[in-house]
Scaffold this active site. Structure first.
Site, mmCIF file in Angstrom:
data_model
loop_
_atom_site.group_PDB
_atom_site.id
_atom_site.type_symbol
_atom_site.label_atom_id
_atom_site.label_comp_id
_atom_site.label_asym_id
_atom_site.label_seq_id
_atom_site.Cartn_x
_atom_site.Cartn_y
_atom_site.Cartn_z
ATOM 1 N N MET A 32 5.901 3.870 10.078
ATOM 2 C CA MET A 32 6.568 5.004 9.427
ATOM 3 C C MET A 32 5.534 6.048 8.991
ATOM 4 O O MET A 32 5.844 6.957 8.219
ATOM 5 C CB MET A 32 7.385 4.528 8.222
ATOM 6 C CG MET A 32 8.498 3.558 8.634
ATOM 7 S SD MET A 32 9.823 3.465 7.434
ATOM 8 C CE MET A 32 8.960 2.842 6.012
ATOM 9 N N GLN A 78 -5.519 1.603 6.802
ATOM 10 C CA GLN A 78 -6.288 0.638 7.601
ATOM 11 C C GLN A 78 -5.415 -0.522 8.100
ATOM 12 O O GLN A 78 -5.717 -1.133 9.119
ATOM 13 C CB GLN A 78 -7.490 0.148 6.776
ATOM 14 C CG GLN A 78 -8.584 -0.511 7.587
ATOM 15 C CD GLN A 78 -9.024 0.310 8.809
ATOM 16 O OE1 GLN A 78 -9.270 1.518 8.693
ATOM 17 N NE2 GLN A 78 -9.094 -0.320 9.972
ATOM 18 N N GLY A 79 -4.329 -0.827 7.381
ATOM 19 C CA GLY A 79 -3.409 -1.869 7.840
ATOM 20 C C GLY A 79 -2.801 -1.481 9.189
ATOM 21 O O GLY A 79 -2.818 -2.264 10.157
ATOM 22 N N HIS A 80 -2.271 -0.257 9.264
ATOM 23 C CA HIS A 80 -1.728 0.231 10.542
ATOM 24 C C HIS A 80 -2.815 0.235 11.622
ATOM 25 O O HIS A 80 -2.595 -0.152 12.768
ATOM 26 C CB HIS A 80 -1.219 1.669 10.396
ATOM 27 C CG HIS A 80 -0.123 1.855 9.388
ATOM 28 N ND1 HIS A 80 -0.279 2.599 8.246
ATOM 29 C CD2 HIS A 80 1.159 1.409 9.363
ATOM 30 C CE1 HIS A 80 0.839 2.608 7.560
ATOM 31 N NE2 HIS A 80 1.737 1.890 8.204
ATOM 32 N N MET A 128 1.755 -8.950 8.961
ATOM 33 C CA MET A 128 2.333 -10.061 8.202
ATOM 34 C C MET A 128 2.569 -9.705 6.734
ATOM 35 O O MET A 128 3.143 -10.489 6.004
ATOM 36 C CB MET A 128 1.437 -11.298 8.303
ATOM 37 C CG MET A 128 1.615 -12.062 9.605
ATOM 38 S SD MET A 128 3.314 -12.644 9.870
ATOM 39 C CE MET A 128 3.411 -13.951 8.649
ATOM 40 N N ASP A 174 4.653 -7.662 5.954
ATOM 41 C CA ASP A 174 6.114 -7.655 6.037
ATOM 42 C C ASP A 174 6.545 -8.900 6.812
ATOM 43 O O ASP A 174 7.084 -8.805 7.922
ATOM 44 C CB ASP A 174 6.575 -6.368 6.723
ATOM 45 C CG ASP A 174 6.096 -5.139 5.982
ATOM 46 O OD1 ASP A 174 6.742 -4.756 4.994
ATOM 47 O OD2 ASP A 174 5.049 -4.569 6.347
HETATM 48 P P1 AMP Z 1 5.189 0.747 7.864
HETATM 49 O O1 AMP Z 1 4.585 2.060 8.259
HETATM 50 O O2 AMP Z 1 5.010 0.411 6.409
HETATM 51 O O3 AMP Z 1 6.590 0.551 8.369
HETATM 52 O O4 AMP Z 1 4.321 -0.361 8.609
HETATM 53 C C1 AMP Z 1 4.146 -0.340 9.994
HETATM 54 C C2 AMP Z 1 3.501 -1.616 10.439
HETATM 55 O O5 AMP Z 1 2.245 -1.778 9.769
HETATM 56 C C3 AMP Z 1 4.331 -2.862 10.087
HETATM 57 O O6 AMP Z 1 4.236 -3.804 11.130
HETATM 58 C C4 AMP Z 1 3.664 -3.356 8.834
HETATM 59 O O7 AMP Z 1 3.836 -4.736 8.617
HETATM 60 C C5 AMP Z 1 2.214 -3.032 9.144
HETATM 61 N N1 AMP Z 1 1.444 -2.996 7.900
HETATM 62 C C6 AMP Z 1 1.739 -2.310 6.770
HETATM 63 N N2 AMP Z 1 0.830 -2.574 5.799
HETATM 64 C C7 AMP Z 1 -0.056 -3.458 6.344
HETATM 65 C C8 AMP Z 1 -1.223 -4.120 5.851
HETATM 66 N N3 AMP Z 1 -1.669 -3.923 4.616
HETATM 67 N N4 AMP Z 1 -1.868 -4.959 6.687
HETATM 68 C C9 AMP Z 1 -1.424 -5.170 7.950
HETATM 69 N N5 AMP Z 1 -0.339 -4.567 8.473
HETATM 70 C C10 AMP Z 1 0.334 -3.725 7.682
#
Ligand code: AMP
Length: 291
Positions: A28, A33-35, A146, A148
């Site tokens: 979204m 850094q997670g993304h 993970m 989520d």
């Molecule tokens: P979002 O933009 O929040 O919908 O997240 C997009 C993707 O990034 C989803 O698969 C999330 O699980 C993953 N994501 C979000 N935060 C993290 C994080 N801290 N570490 C790893 N993956 C993440």
């Protein structure tokens, strides 16, 4: 990197890439850094990497943060390009939902608890948009975090049940140096809330250690320990703190120590709802997807 806003243009661009593997990272936006860790993994395993940025209205309930969800396309484009994304798919809401959608994907059982219980309709919104994105991108592999964990369980169940020809790759949670799980929503936190939010990771790490040492006699006792620890932060308002089996997300049986478990929490600090979790496997070791 090419930014693409229409389904037709993306499908056309991907046609010439299909002799190689296509990796897909749905997001979204408001990248962190997670993304980017998902992109990094996709780069290692696939010839072409597609990222989507779409704040999906269908997965937000009334009164949730759809309107104020942080957005910054320019910044995201720079980060995605530097990470090696080949195609950034950034459709408008009307591109994704040109007419009122009368079809939704409902995954049962694994959506009943945790975020499924506190955000009715959320996972139908997620499963529906991921289905649409999978049909548009047709990836070989798709990368999910993970953090989520329930979302991973829902998508894996859906892919299995509906025979999507895609491999789901769960990736470990990326954290700040002080342990807070990275989230686009962290920008909402005041400095005081940000400080107190550290109680979540501290508690999960303590649980992990105590569980390994055989400290808990039941899953209920473990969940109670988590609640008590988190409540020591005055600004913490617990939405849920549960111990369930993973990935089925059921109440653990009497042989709970033999089961693969998830300790999952959602905690509000002010207006910001944060989620986090830790997986515990049946032998008192950290699970492989958390390494
Ligand atoms: P979002 O933009 O929040 O919908 O997240 C997009 C993707 O990034 C989803 O698969 C999330 O699980 C993953 N994501 C979000 N935060 C993290 C994080 N801290 N570490 C790893 N993956 C993440």
């Amino acid at each position: 990197m090419k930014t693409i806003e229409t389904i037709h243009e993306l499908r056309t661009a991907l046609k010439s890439r299909r002799q190689g593997t296509i990796g897909f990272v749905p997001t979204m936006g408001y990248l962190h850094q997670g993304h980017l860790s998902l992109v990094e993994r996709a780069k290692q395993e696939c010839d072409t990497v597609v990222m989507s940025i779409f704040v999906n209205p269908l997965q937000f309930g009334p009164g949730e943060d759809l309107d104020r969800y942080p957005r910054d396309l320019k910044r995201d484009q720079a980060l995605a390009e530097a990470a090696g994304v080949d195609f950034l798919f950034h459709p408008s809401v009307s591109e994704m939902y040109p007419t009122e959608p009368l079809t939704q994907v409902h995954v049962e059982k694994v959506t009943e608890r945790l975020c499924g219980a506190s955000r009715p309709g959320h996972f139908a919104g997620v499963a529906t948009v991921v289905t649409k994105l999978f049909h548009i991108v047709a990836p070989d592999r798709a990368y999910f975090g993970m953090k989520d964990a329930q979302q991973v369980a829902v998508i894996e169940q859906m892919v299995h049940d509906l025979h999507f020809p895609v491999t789901i790759v769960p990736c470990p949670t990326v954290r700040e140096p002080d342990g807070l799980a990275l989230s686009s929503r962290n920008v909402y936190l005041s400095p005081e809330e940000r400080e107190q939010a550290l109680v979540i990771n501290r508690t999960l790490r303590e649980v992990e250690q105590k569980w390994t040492q055989g400290h808990f006699t039941s899953a209920d006792e473990l969940a109670q320990f988590v609640r008590e620890r988190i409540q020591t932060a005055p600004l913490a308002d617990i939405d849920y703190a549960e111990v369930l089996t993973y990935p089925r997300l059921e109440k653990p049986s009497a042989a709970w120590k033999e089961q693969r478990l998830i300790v999952a929490v959602a905690v509000r600090f002010g207006k910001t709802r944060l989620i986090d979790n830790v997986l515990l496997d049946g032998r008192g070791e950290k699970s492989c997807s958390e390494q």
